[in-house]
Design a protein around this motif. Sequence first.
Motif, short mmCIF file in Angstrom:
data_model
loop_
_atom_site.label_atom_id
_atom_site.label_comp_id
_atom_site.label_asym_id
_atom_site.label_seq_id
_atom_site.Cartn_x
_atom_site.Cartn_y
_atom_site.Cartn_z
N ILE A 110 26.95 -22.30 -2.55
CA ILE A 110 26.96 -22.15 -1.10
C ILE A 110 26.13 -23.26 -0.48
N TYR A 111 26.69 -23.92 0.54
CA TYR A 111 25.92 -24.96 1.21
C TYR A 111 25.10 -24.35 2.33
N VAL A 112 23.80 -24.42 2.17
CA VAL A 112 22.88 -23.95 3.22
C VAL A 112 21.83 -25.04 3.39
N ASP A 113 21.46 -25.31 4.62
CA ASP A 113 20.45 -26.32 4.91
C ASP A 113 19.10 -25.82 4.40
N THR A 114 18.29 -26.74 3.84
CA THR A 114 16.98 -26.33 3.31
C THR A 114 16.07 -25.76 4.39
N ARG A 115 16.32 -26.12 5.66
CA ARG A 115 15.48 -25.58 6.75
C ARG A 115 15.68 -24.06 6.89
N THR A 116 16.86 -23.59 6.43
CA THR A 116 17.13 -22.15 6.45
C THR A 116 16.10 -21.41 5.61
N VAL A 117 15.67 -22.06 4.52
CA VAL A 117 14.65 -21.46 3.64
C VAL A 117 13.37 -21.22 4.45
N ASP A 118 12.96 -22.23 5.22
CA ASP A 118 11.74 -22.12 6.02
C ASP A 118 11.82 -20.96 7.02
N VAL A 119 13.01 -20.82 7.63
CA VAL A 119 13.20 -19.73 8.61
C VAL A 119 13.02 -18.37 7.93
N HIS A 120 13.65 -18.20 6.76
CA HIS A 120 13.59 -16.91 6.07
C HIS A 120 12.22 -16.64 5.44
N VAL A 121 11.53 -17.70 5.03
CA VAL A 121 10.16 -17.51 4.53
C VAL A 121 9.28 -17.02 5.68
N GLY B 243 0.86 -1.17 0.00
CA GLY B 243 0.00 0.00 0.00
C GLY B 243 0.91 1.23 0.00
N ASP B 244 0.71 2.14 0.93
CA ASP B 244 1.56 3.34 0.99
C ASP B 244 2.62 3.24 2.08
N LYS B 245 2.74 2.05 2.70
CA LYS B 245 3.70 1.86 3.80
C LYS B 245 4.99 1.20 3.29
N VAL B 246 6.13 1.70 3.78
CA VAL B 246 7.42 1.07 3.45
C VAL B 246 7.62 -0.11 4.41
N LEU B 247 8.04 -1.25 3.84
CA LEU B 247 8.29 -2.44 4.67
C LEU B 247 9.77 -2.58 4.95
N LYS B 248 10.09 -3.00 6.17
CA LYS B 248 11.50 -3.26 6.51
C LYS B 248 11.78 -4.74 6.25
N LEU B 249 12.71 -5.00 5.31
CA LEU B 249 13.08 -6.37 4.95
C LEU B 249 14.59 -6.53 5.01
N GLY B 250 15.06 -7.66 5.50
CA GLY B 250 16.49 -7.96 5.45
C GLY B 250 16.88 -8.31 4.02
N PRO B 251 18.18 -8.31 3.69
CA PRO B 251 18.63 -8.59 2.32
C PRO B 251 18.19 -9.95 1.79
N THR B 252 18.19 -10.97 2.66
CA THR B 252 17.77 -12.31 2.20
C THR B 252 16.28 -12.33 1.92
N ARG C 130 10.31 -15.23 8.23
CA ARG C 130 10.65 -13.82 8.44
C ARG C 130 10.02 -12.93 7.37
N LEU C 131 10.00 -13.43 6.14
CA LEU C 131 9.40 -12.65 5.04
C LEU C 131 7.91 -12.45 5.29
N ARG C 132 7.24 -13.52 5.73
CA ARG C 132 5.80 -13.43 6.03
C ARG C 132 5.53 -12.36 7.09
N ASP D 199 -1.42 -12.69 4.65
CA ASP D 199 -0.13 -13.28 4.28
C ASP D 199 -0.26 -13.81 2.84
N PRO D 200 0.52 -13.24 1.88
CA PRO D 200 0.36 -13.67 0.49
C PRO D 200 1.20 -14.90 0.12
N VAL D 201 2.06 -15.36 1.04
CA VAL D 201 2.93 -16.50 0.73
C VAL D 201 2.22 -17.81 1.09
N ARG D 202 2.19 -18.70 0.13
CA ARG D 202 1.46 -19.96 0.31
C ARG D 202 2.45 -21.12 0.46
N THR D 203 2.20 -21.98 1.43
CA THR D 203 3.01 -23.21 1.58
C THR D 203 2.31 -24.32 0.79
#
Length: 229
Positions: free
Chosen positions: A191-202, A152-161, A204-206, A216-220
Amino acid sequence: MMAEKPTVLLVEDEPAQREVLAYNLAAEGFTVIQAADGEEALMLVAESPPDLIVLDWMLPLVSGIEVCRRLKAAPETRAIAVIMLSARAEEVDRVRGLETGADDYVVKPYSVVELMARVRANLRRARPATMGIVLEYQDIRLDAETHRVYRGDKVLKLGPTEFRLLSTFMEKPGRVFARDQLLDRVWGRDIYVDTRTVDVHVGRLRKALCQHGGDDPVRTVRGAGYALG
C-alpha cells in the motif's frame, strides 16, 4: 489491506516440498512468499522483510547456511526468526546451523504438524501481538485477542491504525522503528502511504495513550523514527 497476518518466507528448491509447506502455512493463516534459491531469498528479504523464514540448508546459488549468516550479521534483518531445514541430522551440523544464528533447526524428514508448531512458537517470540498474546509495558496493557488497551485500570479508546502502531511498539520496547518500517508493519507492504501519515497517527496514538493522564511513552528519535520508552 491490513498487515495483521504474519509473513513467512519459504525458501525450498524442491517444488513438491515447497508446495506442501506453502499450502500448510497458508492454511495456518500466514501470508506466504516463496523462493527457490538463496539469491532470490536474499533479494526478497531486502525488498520486504518477512516475520519468519523457513530456510532449507541445501540451496542452489547461495546455501541456506550462508543466507542465514548474512541475515543475522545485518542489524536490519537480525531480528527475523529463521527455522533451518536440513537432512543433516548430525549434532555437529545442528550446532553449526544454530551457531550461524538460526533460531530453530528441523531435521528432514520432519512432520509437517511439528514444523507448523515450531513456526507458531518462533512467531510468538518474534511477533507476539499477531499470535493473540497480551503485551505489557509499564502501566500499559494491550490484549491482542479482545483488541483492548488499558492504562492502569482505565480502558483507552484507540482507532484500528493506532492499535496496530501500539502493538508494533510494544512487541519491541526500546527499539527504534523507522517510518518505512512502520508503514510496512502497520499499513501493509503493498500500500502506498506517505511517510507523513505515520507522524499523524503517532500523534493520535500519543493523545490516546495520555487521555486519562500519565506521561507520553512514545519517543521521537531525530532522523531515525519512533520508539516506545
